[in-house]
Motif scaffolding. Structure first.
Motif, PDB file in Angstrom:
ATOM      1  N   PHE A  60      38.039  47.377  44.198  1.00 23.31           N
ATOM      2  CA  PHE A  60      38.778  48.531  43.663  1.00 23.31           C
ATOM      3  C   PHE A  60      38.290  49.826  44.318  1.00 23.31           C
ATOM      4  O   PHE A  60      37.133  49.932  44.744  1.00 23.31           O
ATOM      5  CB  PHE A  60      38.617  48.601  42.146  1.00 23.31           C
ATOM      6  N   ILE A  61      39.202  50.779  44.378  1.00 24.90           N
ATOM      7  CA  ILE A  61      38.915  52.073  45.011  1.00 24.90           C
ATOM      8  C   ILE A  61      39.082  53.155  43.949  1.00 24.90           C
ATOM      9  O   ILE A  61      40.119  53.206  43.287  1.00 24.90           O
ATOM     10  CB  ILE A  61      39.896  52.311  46.183  1.00 24.90           C
ATOM     11  N   ASP A  62      38.073  53.980  43.796  1.00 25.67           N
ATOM     12  CA  ASP A  62      38.181  55.115  42.876  1.00 25.67           C
ATOM     13  C   ASP A  62      38.218  56.377  43.730  1.00 25.67           C
ATOM     14  O   ASP A  62      37.187  56.824  44.254  1.00 25.67           O
ATOM     15  CB  ASP A  62      36.992  55.134  41.909  1.00 25.67           C
ATOM     16  N   ALA A  87      29.522  52.265  39.731  1.00 24.59           N
ATOM     17  CA  ALA A  87      30.818  51.916  40.314  1.00 24.59           C
ATOM     18  C   ALA A  87      30.857  50.456  40.729  1.00 24.59           C
ATOM     19  O   ALA A  87      31.771  49.703  40.349  1.00 24.59           O
ATOM     20  CB  ALA A  87      31.108  52.818  41.518  1.00 24.59           C
ATOM     21  N   THR A  92      34.172  48.603  41.555  1.00 24.72           N
ATOM     22  CA  THR A  92      34.667  49.603  42.506  1.00 24.72           C
ATOM     23  C   THR A  92      33.809  49.542  43.761  1.00 24.72           C
ATOM     24  O   THR A  92      32.615  49.850  43.717  1.00 24.72           O
ATOM     25  CB  THR A  92      34.634  51.006  41.858  1.00 24.72           C
ATOM     26  N   ILE A  95      34.385  54.581  46.701  1.00 27.83           N
ATOM     27  CA  ILE A  95      34.745  55.820  45.995  1.00 27.83           C
ATOM     28  C   ILE A  95      35.112  56.881  47.036  1.00 27.83           C
ATOM     29  O   ILE A  95      34.644  56.836  48.170  1.00 27.83           O
ATOM     30  CB  ILE A  95      33.610  56.345  45.083  1.00 27.83           C
ATOM     31  N   CYS A 124      28.066  51.571  46.881  1.00 28.55           N
ATOM     32  CA  CYS A 124      29.401  51.145  47.306  1.00 28.55           C
ATOM     33  C   CYS A 124      29.796  52.028  48.488  1.00 28.55           C
ATOM     34  O   CYS A 124      29.119  53.025  48.780  1.00 28.55           O
ATOM     35  CB  CYS A 124      30.423  51.256  46.171  1.00 28.55           C
ATOM     36  N   SER A 316      42.643  56.645  38.998  1.00 25.91           N
ATOM     37  CA  SER A 316      41.252  56.939  39.353  1.00 25.91           C
ATOM     38  C   SER A 316      40.539  57.351  38.065  1.00 25.91           C
ATOM     39  O   SER A 316      41.134  57.273  36.995  1.00 25.91           O
ATOM     40  CB  SER A 316      41.209  58.070  40.377  1.00 25.91           C
ATOM     41  N   VAL A 344      33.454  55.764  35.806  1.00 23.70           N
ATOM     42  CA  VAL A 344      33.547  54.967  37.036  1.00 23.70           C
ATOM     43  C   VAL A 344      33.196  53.489  36.808  1.00 23.70           C
ATOM     44  O   VAL A 344      33.630  52.625  37.558  1.00 23.70           O
ATOM     45  CB  VAL A 344      32.634  55.606  38.136  1.00 23.70           C
ATOM     46  N   ARG A 347      36.514  51.405  34.417  1.00 24.41           N
ATOM     47  CA  ARG A 347      37.954  51.512  34.697  1.00 24.41           C
ATOM     48  C   ARG A 347      38.640  50.146  34.762  1.00 24.41           C
ATOM     49  O   ARG A 347      39.680  49.931  34.135  1.00 24.41           O
ATOM     50  CB  ARG A 347      38.142  52.274  36.012  1.00 24.41           C
ATOM     51  N   LEU A 370      44.803  50.163  41.506  1.00 21.81           N
ATOM     52  CA  LEU A 370      43.360  50.352  41.673  1.00 21.81           C
ATOM     53  C   LEU A 370      42.880  50.059  43.091  1.00 21.81           C
ATOM     54  O   LEU A 370      41.748  50.401  43.436  1.00 21.81           O
ATOM     55  CB  LEU A 370      42.580  49.450  40.701  1.00 21.81           C
TER      56      LEU A 370
END
Ligand code: DUC
Ligand code: ZN
Length: 461
Positions: A60-62, A87, A92, A95, A124, A316, A344, A347, A370
């Motif tokens: 996943f990318i925040d 994260a 995640t 980020i 991350c 996000s 973070v 999520r 996400l």
């Protein structure tokens, strides 16, 4: 190290299917049936990771975090070390934080400052947007250097002391159009908010309840409308970050009907919590002070509907954490409460539990929101955001059908409270791979500080 992730359901933005994943040299080498992957592995050369009964997502990318940020006379409780540990534990794997060019600084200085804050500390992968707070011909020229450095998205504030005026917004949008960059904009009408704050103070209404009262949905909707008219005339797409309300969504719909390209982001707090929390009494409500503020249950319903229909592209967190002691800075004056909350870490499990499990969205929608869409919007696709041969082996193995509870004592976020304290979750992030490294094993962090800077390309959503 080669890994064979076996027995799970592979989820991409395009759909899901039972399948195994072969990871080799940091990349996804193949997806296939157990027999196909066994054939590619060759004997015992692969470490098997059991994903039976689990969903297997791309990492996943925040794209909205604030780590190590100085605001309101203090600094966020999470820096890049603690924030990215939280994260990765939550699934995640990348980020995108906000480097800031403070007045008097060049963008290069802003970026150098944020590189220094992050370098060597991240668990991350990480990239940066550039927050523009001042606009001169020299800074305009620096946009090309930023694009070259992989900073391809830019943040503009329409409120706060970092705000830029309409003329500047227009000029920046024009410049980004030319350079191929994109702006994400914090939309709130600063004049309306300032006047309402003056009124509240003059009437002695200094408590937390004045926070939402002085930042109404109309302030957000007006600013979105103005931004979108500026973007329409500048002839360039734009991103509305942290959309909170139905009124704002209506404005976005109208712009799209005019033919504009508008992207929208929301956050778990706007989907799941409402403004009644500001009435909790004492400083309890300060835990939920963020800008824009939490809205009504009706706004939540609008946002969920917009997620299902594809009108909102990304979720996000706007992670911007302060301890309860830091929130005390605003005990006598609500305008001094540091704005923001942690998120973070939680999520993905929240989105699964309250989005997928409830039938509001499907696992593939969650994947798009996400992972795939932020990867495309922020120039990382298909390196990230998809499980496909050749992509980075950023992988989340999520067990569903479990029963967990969110607590402050169980979190890695460097805060003494959890906004979602006591909330039940039905999913758990069990395994996480970061570019082929097995960094979270059975829910525990096994390897730290493996994160790298991601130089991003142009948006492609
Ligand atoms: N909103 C917050 O509440 N905190 C940080 C920045 C923002 O936009
Ligand atoms: Zn933010």
């Amino acid at each position: 190290m080669k890994y064979w992730i076996t027995g799970g359901t592979i989820v991409n933005g395009s759909g899901r299917f039972p399948g195994d994943v072969l990871v080799e040299e940091g990349k996804i080498r193949a997806l296939g049936t157990p027999d196909e992957i066994a054939g590619l592995c060759g004997g015992d050369a692969c470490t098997r990771v059991d994903a039976s009964g689990c969903l297997v997502f791309p990492g996943f990318i925040d794209a909205h975090t604030h780590f190590d940020l100085h605001v309101a006379g203090t600094v966020t409780a999470d820096d890049f070390a603690t924030g990215t540990r939280a994260a990765i534990k939550g699934g995640t794997t990348t980020i995108v934080d906000f480097a800031t060019q403070y007045p008097g600084e060049s963008m290069a200085q802003g970026l150098a400052n944020w590189n220094q804050k992050a370098e060597g500390k991240c668990s991350c992968d990480y990239g940066f947007h550039m927050s523009i707070t001042e606009w001169t011909p020299e800074i305009s020229r620096e946009v090309a250097d930023m694009m070259e450095a992989g900073v391809t998205s830019f943040k503009l504030y329409m409120t706060y002391d970092t705000q830029v005026d309409d003329k500047t917004i227009f000029q920046i949008l024009r410049r980004l159009r030319e350079a191929g960059g994109i702006a994400g904009v914090h939309c709130e009408n600063s004049g309306m908010i300032a006047a309402l704050q003056d009124e509240a103070k003059a009437a002695g209404r200094m408590g937390v309840a004045s926070h939402p009262a002085t930042r109404p949905a109309a302030a957000e909707a007006e600013a979105i409308d103005r931004l979108l008219r500026l973007a329409e005339t500048a002839d360039t797409p734009v991103i509305v970050v942290h959309l909170t309300c139905g009124e704002g969504l209506s404005v976005i719909r109208r712009a799209r009907e005019r033919g504009q390209k508008v992207y929208a982001e929301t956050c778990p707090q706007y989907l799941l919590m409402d403004d009644s929390l500001y009435g909790l009494g004492g400083m309890e409500g300060a835990k939920y002070v963020c800008a824009p503020p939490l809205r009504t249950k009706q706004d939540q319903a609008c946002l969920w509907q917009a997620l299902a229909s594809g009108e909102i592209q990304t979720i996000s967190t706007d992670h911007c954490s302060f301890t309860t002691a830091q929130k005390e800075l605003g005990r006598e004056d609500f305008t001094k409460i540091p704005g923001g909350m942690p998120g973070v870490e939680t999520r993905a499990v929240l989105l699964y539990t309250y989005g997928v499990e409830t039938g509001r969205i499907r696992p593939e929608d969650m994947c798009r929101l996400l992972a795939e869409n932020p990867a495309k919007l922020y120039g990382m696709f298909p390196q990230k955001g998809i499980l496909a041969p050749g992509s980075d082996a950023d992988i989340v193995v999520m067990r569903t059908g479990v029963s967990d509870t969110i607590t402050a004592s169980g979190q890695l976020q460097n805060v003494d409270y959890a906004p979602f304290e006591g909330w039940e979750t039905s999913a758990r992030v069990e395994q996480v791979f970061l570019r082929g490294r097995h960094v979270v094993q059975d829910g525990r962090i096994a390897m730290e500080k493996q994160g790298r800077y991601v130089a991003r390309g142009r948006y492609s959503l």
